[in-house]
Design a protein around this motif. Structure first.
Motif, PDB file in Angstrom:
ATOM      1  N   SER A  40       1.020  -1.189   0.491  1.00 28.41           N
ATOM      2  CA  SER A  40       0.020   0.376   0.174  1.00 28.41           C
ATOM      3  C   SER A  40       0.992   1.201   0.065  1.00 28.41           C
ATOM      4  O   SER A  40       1.950   1.218   0.943  1.00 28.41           O
ATOM      5  CB  SER A  40      -1.304  -0.002   1.236  1.00 28.41           C
ATOM      6  OG  SER A  40      -1.102   1.169   1.613  1.00 28.41           O
ATOM      7  N   LYS A  41       0.256   2.461  -0.382  1.00 28.78           N
ATOM      8  CA  LYS A  41       1.315   3.707  -0.841  1.00 28.78           C
ATOM      9  C   LYS A  41       0.049   4.438   0.474  1.00 28.78           C
ATOM     10  O   LYS A  41       0.636   5.365  -0.077  1.00 28.78           O
ATOM     11  CB  LYS A  41       0.956   4.252  -2.190  1.00 28.78           C
ATOM     12  CG  LYS A  41       1.467   3.244  -3.176  1.00 28.78           C
ATOM     13  CD  LYS A  41       3.269   2.913  -3.741  1.00 28.78           C
ATOM     14  CE  LYS A  41       3.621   2.031  -3.979  1.00 28.78           C
ATOM     15  NZ  LYS A  41       5.143   1.617  -3.666  1.00 28.78           N
ATOM     16  N   LYS A  42      -0.061   4.011   0.832  1.00 29.13           N
ATOM     17  CA  LYS A  42      -1.027   4.925   1.932  1.00 29.13           C
ATOM     18  C   LYS A  42      -0.556   4.978   3.651  1.00 29.13           C
ATOM     19  O   LYS A  42      -1.268   4.895   4.567  1.00 29.13           O
ATOM     20  CB  LYS A  42      -2.680   4.402   2.472  1.00 29.13           C
ATOM     21  CG  LYS A  42      -3.766   4.976   0.389  1.00 29.13           C
ATOM     22  CD  LYS A  42      -3.685   6.146   0.046  1.00 29.13           C
ATOM     23  CE  LYS A  42      -4.324   5.999  -1.667  1.00 29.13           C
ATOM     24  NZ  LYS A  42      -4.673   7.692  -1.953  1.00 29.13           N
ATOM     25  N   THR A  43       0.335   4.093   3.495  1.00 33.90           N
ATOM     26  CA  THR A  43       0.345   4.158   4.775  1.00 33.90           C
ATOM     27  C   THR A  43       1.357   5.164   5.428  1.00 33.90           C
ATOM     28  O   THR A  43       1.867   6.012   5.130  1.00 33.90           O
ATOM     29  CB  THR A  43       2.363   3.507   4.399  1.00 33.90           C
ATOM     30  OG1 THR A  43       2.216   1.754   4.100  1.00 33.90           O
ATOM     31  CG2 THR A  43       2.797   3.170   5.980  1.00 33.90           C
ATOM     32  N   LEU A  44       1.386   5.809   6.412  1.00 33.83           N
ATOM     33  CA  LEU A  44       0.718   7.046   7.176  1.00 33.83           C
ATOM     34  C   LEU A  44       2.059   6.737   8.508  1.00 33.83           C
ATOM     35  O   LEU A  44       2.256   6.026   9.476  1.00 33.83           O
ATOM     36  CB  LEU A  44      -0.027   7.235   8.812  1.00 33.83           C
ATOM     37  CG  LEU A  44      -1.681   7.667   7.424  1.00 33.83           C
ATOM     38  CD1 LEU A  44      -3.003   7.543   8.096  1.00 33.83           C
ATOM     39  CD2 LEU A  44      -0.780   8.642   6.404  1.00 33.83           C
TER      40      LEU A  44
END
Length: 285
Positions: free
Chosen positions: A216-220
């Motif tokens: 995923s590219k949505k990691t915070l």
């Protein structure tokens, strides 16, 4: 005190709440190195602040008798008391949910069965190397999953063992990975190593889910500074941690967070607790 709220909790669907500079950290003892709470009092005020904020969000602090002897406030720092503690406390933590071997209230657990926390809180005490807590909102994963995969993950065909911080292995069977919650949101329980199934389609669905999570590219990435508080929805968010093996010095100044589990007030009646310590949950089934 200057509060910087990064994400407001406007509904039960919110994956996290981050508050910067919630309080000033004073008179802090050296970072412990052995998984034990320091005798000095300097960490107790931040712990009380964290539990108070959990309460303001409608959650009550609880702990498991079978995890760290029932300690309410977990010490999160590099530990060297044994090989197991060192590995667990310094390695990279892949995305997971807390107490993956616990039931959701929506699954109607019996009193005495393990129930996973609906939320948990972290407060930063030290973080000299800016080690990040990682977050991945479930909604960003669901958006990439095909309906057929979601359906497989909602079937009660999975099995889970305890996370490594538990003192004994507590297993639960016939559970789903994804579950619709009472508020209508989708919830998740997940671990790349503790959650398994023997069902062929379930194995493939879990593989697809794991690949999506890992890519995923949505990691915070959230680095908690002293006095910062992070509350995480344990149903609608996955979390992890970057490695700290190379930065651990055991000098008394290592990264140090406090962690507390939170349960909705409506969940408390199904929790079996000790008579003399109402915050300590006993698993008897």
């Amino acid at each position: 005190m200057v509060l910087k709220i990064k994400e407001k909790v406007e509904s039960n669907h919110s994956p996290y709440l981050l508050i910067r500079n919630f309080l000033s950290i004073k008179d802090l003892p050296p970072t412990p190195t052995d998984d034990k709470s320091p005798d000095s009092q300097g960490w107790r005020v931040p712990a009380a602040a964290l539990m108070g904020l959990l309460r303001l969000t409608g959650h009550s602090a609880r702990s498991f008798l079978d995890e760290m002897n029932g300690r309410l406030c977990h010490m999160v720092m590099p530990a060297k008391n044994d090989d197991k503690s060192y590995k667990r406390s310094t390695k990279e933590l892949l995305f997971h949910t807390k107490v993956v071997n616990g039931y959701f209230i929506e699954e109607n657990p019996c009193i005495g069965q393990p129930v996973s926390p609906e939320s948990f809180g972290l407060i930063g005490l030290r973080n000299p190397d800016n080690i990040s807590t990682t977050l991945l909102p479930l909604r960003s994963v669901l958006a990439k999953l095909e309906p057929e995969t979601i359906n497989e993950l909602m079937k009660p065909i999975f099995h889970s063992n305890s996370q490594s911080s538990f003192d004994r292995n507590i297993c639960i069977d016939n559970i789903p990975v994804l579950k619709i919650l009472n508020d209508g949101a989708m919830g998740i329980r997940y671990s790349h190593s503790k959650l398994t199934t023997k069902d062929k389609n379930g194995i493939e669905a879990l593989k697809i889910l794991t690949e999506l999570i890992n890519s995923s590219k949505k990691t915070l990435h959230i680095s908690l500074n002293p006095g910062d508080i992070l509350l995480i929805n344990n149903r609608t968010s996955l979390h992890g941690r970057t490695t700290i093996a190379s930065s651990a010095k055991f000098s008394g100044l290592d990264r140090w967070l406090l962690r507390v589990y939170g349960y909705k007030l409506s969940t408390l009646p199904v929790l079996k607790t000790q008579n003399d310590k109402k915050h300590v949950m006993e698993v008897t089934q």
